[in-house]
Write a protein that holds these residues in place. Structure first.
Motif, PDB file in Angstrom:
ATOM      1  N   ALA A 105      54.581  29.389  48.112  1.00 31.73           N
ATOM      2  CA  ALA A 105      53.591  30.297  48.680  1.00 31.73           C
ATOM      3  C   ALA A 105      53.220  31.441  47.739  1.00 31.73           C
ATOM      4  CB  ALA A 105      54.103  30.860  50.001  1.00 31.73           C
ATOM      5  N   ASP A 106      54.160  31.904  46.940  1.00 31.26           N
ATOM      6  CA  ASP A 106      53.941  33.064  46.081  1.00 31.26           C
ATOM      7  C   ASP A 106      53.139  32.686  44.832  1.00 31.26           C
ATOM      8  OD1 ASP A 106      54.823  34.828  43.683  1.00 31.26           O
ATOM      9  OD2 ASP A 106      55.403  36.000  45.452  1.00 31.26           O
ATOM     10  N   ALA A 107      51.971  33.285  44.664  1.00 30.74           N
ATOM     11  CA  ALA A 107      51.086  32.972  43.535  1.00 30.74           C
ATOM     12  C   ALA A 107      51.739  33.264  42.191  1.00 30.74           C
ATOM     13  CB  ALA A 107      49.773  33.745  43.660  1.00 30.74           C
ATOM     14  N   ASN A 108      52.525  34.331  42.103  1.00 30.42           N
ATOM     15  CA  ASN A 108      53.199  34.652  40.840  1.00 30.42           C
ATOM     16  C   ASN A 108      54.262  33.611  40.500  1.00 30.42           C
ATOM     17  OD1 ASN A 108      51.729  37.004  40.216  1.00 30.42           O
ATOM     18  ND2 ASN A 108      52.999  38.195  41.608  1.00 30.42           N
ATOM     19  N   GLN A 109      54.950  33.097  41.501  1.00 30.19           N
ATOM     20  CA  GLN A 109      55.926  32.039  41.255  1.00 30.19           C
ATOM     21  C   GLN A 109      55.229  30.763  40.797  1.00 30.19           C
ATOM     22  OE1 GLN A 109      58.540  31.503  44.626  1.00 30.19           O
ATOM     23  NE2 GLN A 109      59.558  33.463  44.285  1.00 30.19           N
ATOM     24  N   ARG A 110      54.108  30.435  41.411  1.00 32.53           N
ATOM     25  CA  ARG A 110      53.348  29.247  40.983  1.00 32.53           C
ATOM     26  C   ARG A 110      52.896  29.405  39.542  1.00 32.53           C
ATOM     27  NH1 ARG A 110      50.757  30.071  45.963  1.00 32.53           N
ATOM     28  NH2 ARG A 110      48.787  30.575  44.924  1.00 32.53           N
TER      29      ARG A 110
END
Length: 121
Positions: A105-110
């Motif tokens: 869900a987290d854009a920074n993790q993606r």
């Protein structure tokens, strides 16, 4: 003169930091990959999911020796960073019925995971 050197240095700073930032993203991405992806994927071998070596820029559903779901086989295109981002956010929205159900869900993790995947050449 002193002010112009300072101004040039301040304007150049973001560009000088960019490679270091990409390395940080990839290092963080490798940790996240180990935590979130490695149960099903590996860089150099097919597991529950296909191997990821060379995945960035590769045609979708084209890893040799992997049995893709019918849902994924229907997808067209290549695994660009944008396509991977959309996939990781919600794989079932991209290819309903695919084997992958994990969502990041987290854009920074993606972004970090994709930066790591880009290093797997």
């Amino acid at each position: 003169m002193r002010r112009s050197i300072f101004t040039i240095a301040m304007l150049a700073a973001p560009f000088a930091a960019a490679p270091a930032l990409a390395q940080t993203d990839a290092a963080t991405g490798q940790k996240l990959y180990t935590q979130k992806c490695a149960i099903c994927h590996a860089p150099n071998q097919n597991k529950i999911g296909p191997m990821h070596k060379g995945i960035v820029g590769k045609k979708i559903a084209s890893v040799p020796g992997y049995a893709y779901s019918a849902a994924l086989k229907k997808l067209q295109g290549t695994w660009t960073p944008a396509a991977l981002d959309k996939w990781l956010a919600n794989p079932q929205a991209v290819a309903k019925g695919s084997k992958m159900v994990l969502q990041v869900a987290d854009a920074n993790q993606r972004k970090a995971i994709i930066a790591y995947l880009a290093t797997l050449k």
